[in-house]
Design a protein around this motif. Structure first.
Motif, PDB file in Angstrom:
ATOM      1  N   LYS A  82      10.057 -74.985   0.396  1.00  0.00           N
ATOM      2  CA  LYS A  82      11.443 -75.432   0.308  1.00  0.00           C
ATOM      3  C   LYS A  82      11.871 -75.592  -1.148  1.00  0.00           C
ATOM      4  O   LYS A  82      11.043 -75.659  -2.051  1.00  0.00           O
ATOM      5  CB  LYS A  82      11.611 -76.760   1.052  1.00  0.00           C
ATOM      6  N   LYS A  83      13.177 -75.680  -1.335  1.00  0.00           N
ATOM      7  CA  LYS A  83      13.715 -75.934  -2.667  1.00  0.00           C
ATOM      8  C   LYS A  83      13.431 -77.384  -3.040  1.00  0.00           C
ATOM      9  O   LYS A  83      13.647 -78.298  -2.249  1.00  0.00           O
ATOM     10  CB  LYS A  83      15.216 -75.637  -2.718  1.00  0.00           C
ATOM     11  N   MET A  84      12.998 -77.580  -4.261  1.00  0.00           N
ATOM     12  CA  MET A  84      12.641 -78.913  -4.745  1.00  0.00           C
ATOM     13  C   MET A  84      13.473 -79.261  -5.975  1.00  0.00           C
ATOM     14  O   MET A  84      13.938 -78.372  -6.690  1.00  0.00           O
ATOM     15  CB  MET A  84      11.150 -78.969  -5.077  1.00  0.00           C
ATOM     16  N   VAL A  85      13.640 -80.552  -6.194  1.00  0.00           N
ATOM     17  CA  VAL A  85      14.416 -81.027  -7.342  1.00  0.00           C
ATOM     18  C   VAL A  85      13.463 -81.644  -8.355  1.00  0.00           C
ATOM     19  O   VAL A  85      12.663 -82.525  -8.010  1.00  0.00           O
ATOM     20  CB  VAL A  85      15.480 -82.060  -6.918  1.00  0.00           C
ATOM     21  N   TYR A  86      13.563 -81.150  -9.588  1.00  0.00           N
ATOM     22  CA  TYR A  86      12.740 -81.697 -10.667  1.00  0.00           C
ATOM     23  C   TYR A  86      13.656 -82.380 -11.676  1.00  0.00           C
ATOM     24  O   TYR A  86      14.538 -81.754 -12.256  1.00  0.00           O
ATOM     25  CB  TYR A  86      11.942 -80.586 -11.345  1.00  0.00           C
ATOM     26  N   ALA A 107      16.559 -79.742 -12.389  1.00  0.00           N
ATOM     27  CA  ALA A 107      16.419 -78.339 -11.987  1.00  0.00           C
ATOM     28  C   ALA A 107      16.091 -78.263 -10.501  1.00  0.00           C
ATOM     29  O   ALA A 107      15.367 -79.103  -9.967  1.00  0.00           O
ATOM     30  CB  ALA A 107      15.318 -77.655 -12.797  1.00  0.00           C
ATOM     31  N   ILE A 108      16.646 -77.260  -9.855  1.00  0.00           N
ATOM     32  CA  ILE A 108      16.320 -76.962  -8.452  1.00  0.00           C
ATOM     33  C   ILE A 108      15.444 -75.717  -8.464  1.00  0.00           C
ATOM     34  O   ILE A 108      15.846 -74.665  -8.973  1.00  0.00           O
ATOM     35  CB  ILE A 108      17.600 -76.725  -7.635  1.00  0.00           C
ATOM     36  N   TRP A 109      14.234 -75.830  -7.898  1.00  0.00           N
ATOM     37  CA  TRP A 109      13.272 -74.728  -8.011  1.00  0.00           C
ATOM     38  C   TRP A 109      12.486 -74.581  -6.714  1.00  0.00           C
ATOM     39  O   TRP A 109      12.533 -75.424  -5.830  1.00  0.00           O
ATOM     40  CB  TRP A 109      12.333 -74.972  -9.185  1.00  0.00           C
ATOM     41  N   GLU A 155      37.687 -80.436 -21.113  1.00  0.00           N
ATOM     42  CA  GLU A 155      38.623 -79.327 -21.219  1.00  0.00           C
ATOM     43  C   GLU A 155      38.037 -78.197 -22.066  1.00  0.00           C
ATOM     44  O   GLU A 155      38.283 -77.029 -21.831  1.00  0.00           O
ATOM     45  CB  GLU A 155      39.942 -79.812 -21.837  1.00  0.00           C
ATOM     46  N   GLU A 156      37.259 -78.569 -23.109  1.00  0.00           N
ATOM     47  CA  GLU A 156      36.706 -77.556 -23.993  1.00  0.00           C
ATOM     48  C   GLU A 156      35.309 -77.108 -23.555  1.00  0.00           C
ATOM     49  O   GLU A 156      34.811 -76.087 -24.004  1.00  0.00           O
ATOM     50  CB  GLU A 156      36.626 -78.105 -25.426  1.00  0.00           C
ATOM     51  N   SER A 157      34.685 -77.896 -22.710  1.00  0.00           N
ATOM     52  CA  SER A 157      33.292 -77.629 -22.370  1.00  0.00           C
ATOM     53  C   SER A 157      33.129 -76.334 -21.580  1.00  0.00           C
ATOM     54  O   SER A 157      33.948 -75.976 -20.743  1.00  0.00           O
ATOM     55  CB  SER A 157      32.730 -78.799 -21.554  1.00  0.00           C
ATOM     56  N   SER A 158      32.034 -75.609 -21.880  1.00  0.00           N
ATOM     57  CA  SER A 158      31.697 -74.399 -21.135  1.00  0.00           C
ATOM     58  C   SER A 158      30.361 -74.599 -20.426  1.00  0.00           C
ATOM     59  O   SER A 158      29.501 -73.724 -20.414  1.00  0.00           O
ATOM     60  CB  SER A 158      31.614 -73.205 -22.098  1.00  0.00           C
ATOM     61  N   ARG A 159      30.181 -75.793 -19.827  1.00  0.00           N
ATOM     62  CA  ARG A 159      28.894 -76.134 -19.215  1.00  0.00           C
ATOM     63  C   ARG A 159      28.534 -75.200 -18.070  1.00  0.00           C
ATOM     64  O   ARG A 159      27.375 -74.910 -17.841  1.00  0.00           O
ATOM     65  CB  ARG A 159      28.938 -77.574 -18.713  1.00  0.00           C
ATOM     66  N   GLY A 160      29.567 -74.761 -17.317  1.00  0.00           N
ATOM     67  CA  GLY A 160      29.266 -73.877 -16.187  1.00  0.00           C
ATOM     68  C   GLY A 160      28.556 -72.626 -16.642  1.00  0.00           C
ATOM     69  O   GLY A 160      27.497 -72.257 -16.113  1.00  0.00           O
ATOM     70  N   VAL A 161      29.094 -71.959 -17.633  1.00  0.00           N
ATOM     71  CA  VAL A 161      28.467 -70.756 -18.178  1.00  0.00           C
ATOM     72  C   VAL A 161      27.143 -71.102 -18.832  1.00  0.00           C
ATOM     73  O   VAL A 161      26.157 -70.371 -18.706  1.00  0.00           O
ATOM     74  CB  VAL A 161      29.421 -70.088 -19.190  1.00  0.00           C
ATOM     75  N   LEU A 162      27.104 -72.232 -19.552  1.00  0.00           N
ATOM     76  CA  LEU A 162      25.875 -72.641 -20.233  1.00  0.00           C
ATOM     77  C   LEU A 162      24.751 -72.882 -19.235  1.00  0.00           C
ATOM     78  O   LEU A 162      23.614 -72.446 -19.462  1.00  0.00           O
ATOM     79  CB  LEU A 162      26.145 -73.916 -21.042  1.00  0.00           C
ATOM     80  N   ASN A 163      25.038 -73.540 -18.118  1.00  0.00           N
ATOM     81  CA  ASN A 163      24.018 -73.784 -17.101  1.00  0.00           C
ATOM     82  C   ASN A 163      23.456 -72.479 -16.549  1.00  0.00           C
ATOM     83  O   ASN A 163      22.250 -72.351 -16.315  1.00  0.00           O
ATOM     84  CB  ASN A 163      24.600 -74.621 -15.965  1.00  0.00           C
ATOM     85  N   GLU A 164      24.325 -71.500 -16.340  1.00  0.00           N
ATOM     86  CA  GLU A 164      23.879 -70.194 -15.838  1.00  0.00           C
ATOM     87  C   GLU A 164      22.974 -69.504 -16.851  1.00  0.00           C
ATOM     88  O   GLU A 164      21.954 -68.899 -16.488  1.00  0.00           O
ATOM     89  CB  GLU A 164      25.093 -69.327 -15.521  1.00  0.00           C
ATOM     90  N   VAL A 183      13.566 -70.768 -10.685  1.00  0.00           N
ATOM     91  CA  VAL A 183      14.535 -71.855 -10.827  1.00  0.00           C
ATOM     92  C   VAL A 183      15.883 -71.358 -10.299  1.00  0.00           C
ATOM     93  O   VAL A 183      16.416 -70.354 -10.763  1.00  0.00           O
ATOM     94  CB  VAL A 183      14.667 -72.294 -12.302  1.00  0.00           C
ATOM     95  N   ASP A 184      16.424 -72.069  -9.324  1.00  0.00           N
ATOM     96  CA  ASP A 184      17.717 -71.684  -8.755  1.00  0.00           C
ATOM     97  C   ASP A 184      18.892 -72.218  -9.558  1.00  0.00           C
ATOM     98  O   ASP A 184      19.948 -71.590  -9.609  1.00  0.00           O
ATOM     99  CB  ASP A 184      17.822 -72.195  -7.313  1.00  0.00           C
ATOM    100  N   ASP A 185      18.713 -73.357 -10.200  1.00  0.00           N
ATOM    101  CA  ASP A 185      19.826 -73.922 -10.964  1.00  0.00           C
ATOM    102  C   ASP A 185      19.302 -74.985 -11.914  1.00  0.00           C
ATOM    103  O   ASP A 185      18.396 -75.749 -11.579  1.00  0.00           O
ATOM    104  CB  ASP A 185      20.863 -74.544 -10.008  1.00  0.00           C
ATOM    105  N   VAL A 186      19.883 -74.999 -13.106  1.00  0.00           N
ATOM    106  CA  VAL A 186      19.612 -76.053 -14.084  1.00  0.00           C
ATOM    107  C   VAL A 186      20.943 -76.698 -14.429  1.00  0.00           C
ATOM    108  O   VAL A 186      21.909 -76.006 -14.758  1.00  0.00           O
ATOM    109  CB  VAL A 186      18.951 -75.493 -15.355  1.00  0.00           C
TER     110      VAL A 186
END
Length: 308
Positions: A82-86, A107-109, A155-164, A183-186
């Motif tokens: 299963k997917k786990m959260v670290y 992180a979800i891994w 408003e200025e943050s680009s966290r979505g792209v940065l996380n990807e 890793v599915d998502d950080v």
């Protein structure tokens, strides 16, 4: 008498042998049952069953169902599919404009290749530790290219792209080293200032906001003055136009009135002379006027009402 005793002893020996044989048989059956039960492995949905023999992995069961192992020789451990959260330990990083920040990630891994995971990381804890090192290294590198305001300003943050981008790079490192996990998502769940810097940065933010507010006020005052000047100019233009039109209309009226007077008075010159004389009286005589005239003056005769 002695023969009876002998027979009785023989009978007891036979009974004892029977009981011992039955007990041994029962123990053998129980042992076989225990060995049989110990050889059964139940693989459930959402888990890997890892079979080891003398510490070495000999089999990994990925599908759910009833499996078997060699009892007393092989042992079984379980890994989650299963997917786990670290929850990555929070660390301090330095931004492009030399501001220090405390970054907290998660992180979800999941395990995709248990054999490689065991071979290179040995345990889930070790796999998470290596994954956490990669995440921090990449986060420190990426956030080090950004200014403090870009990170904290929604408003200025680009966290979505940065996380990807962070997720993709972490997977590159994990795949390169064959850790058998993905890793599915950080995500950056919290970004704070060190306690020593909070007050200084907050004061700077207040100063910056006050400068912006003052700039808005100055621009507002300038706009107000400009609008008022434009309105005053338009009002003066409208008043000038109105005055010019009024003067034109008044002149035209006076000209028309003069023509009417001339036309009317030309019909009776004596009446016109009397009217003009009376008009002069209105302008020259009031309650405080003193006039000294000879009695035989025509003006006095008019004032006294003597007419020939």
């Amino acid at each position: 008498m002695s023969e009876e005793i002998f027979n009785e002893n023989e009978k007891q020996k036979k009974d004892l042998k029977k009981y011992v044989k039955a007990g041994v048989t029962l123990l053998v059956i129980i042992g076989i049952l225990l060995i049989g039960i110990n050889s059964i492995v139940i693989a459930k949905e959402g888990e890997y069953k890892v079979v080891r023999q003398f510490g070495d992995v000999v089999k990994i069961h990925e599908e759910p169902g009833l499996k078997f192992k060699i009892p007393l020789v092989q042992e079984v451990s379980t890994l989650s599919k299963k997917k786990m959260v670290y929850d990555v330990d929070e660390k301090e990083i330095t931004t492009l404009d030399k501001k220090r920040m405390i970054i907290d990630n998660y992180a979800i891994w999941s395990i995709t290749d248990p054999e490689n995971m065991i071979a290179n990381a040995r345990t889930e804890l070790n796999a998470e530790a290596r994954m956490g090192e990669f995440i921090f290294s990449i986060v420190r590198s990426e956030l080090g290219k950004m200014n403090f305001s870009e990170i904290i300003n929604e408003e200025e943050s680009s966290r979505g792209v940065l996380n990807e981008e962070i997720t993709a790079k972490v997977n590159e490192y994990l795949q390169r080293d064959n850790y058998g996990i993905v890793v599915d998502d950080v995500r950056i769940k919290r970004s704070d200032l060190p306690e020593a810097n909070e007050e200084a940065v907050f004061n700077q933010m207040i100063t910056d906001r006050e400068k912006i507010a003052q700039q808005y006020l100055s621009e507002g005052e300038a706009d107000k003055s400009r609008i008022r000047a434009e309105v005053d100019r338009e009002v003066q233009e409208m008043l000038s136009t109105a005055r010019a039109n009024a003067e034109k209309i008044r002149a035209e009226g006076e000209q028309e009135a003069a023509q009417i007077y001339n036309s009317a008075f030309s019909q009776d010159p004596e009446f016109y002379q009397l009217y003009r004389t009376l008009e002069s009286y209105k302008k020259t005589i009031d309650g405080e006027t003193t006039i000294i005239l000879p009695q035989d003056s025509p003006y006095a005769e008019l004032l006294l009402g003597y007419f020939e």
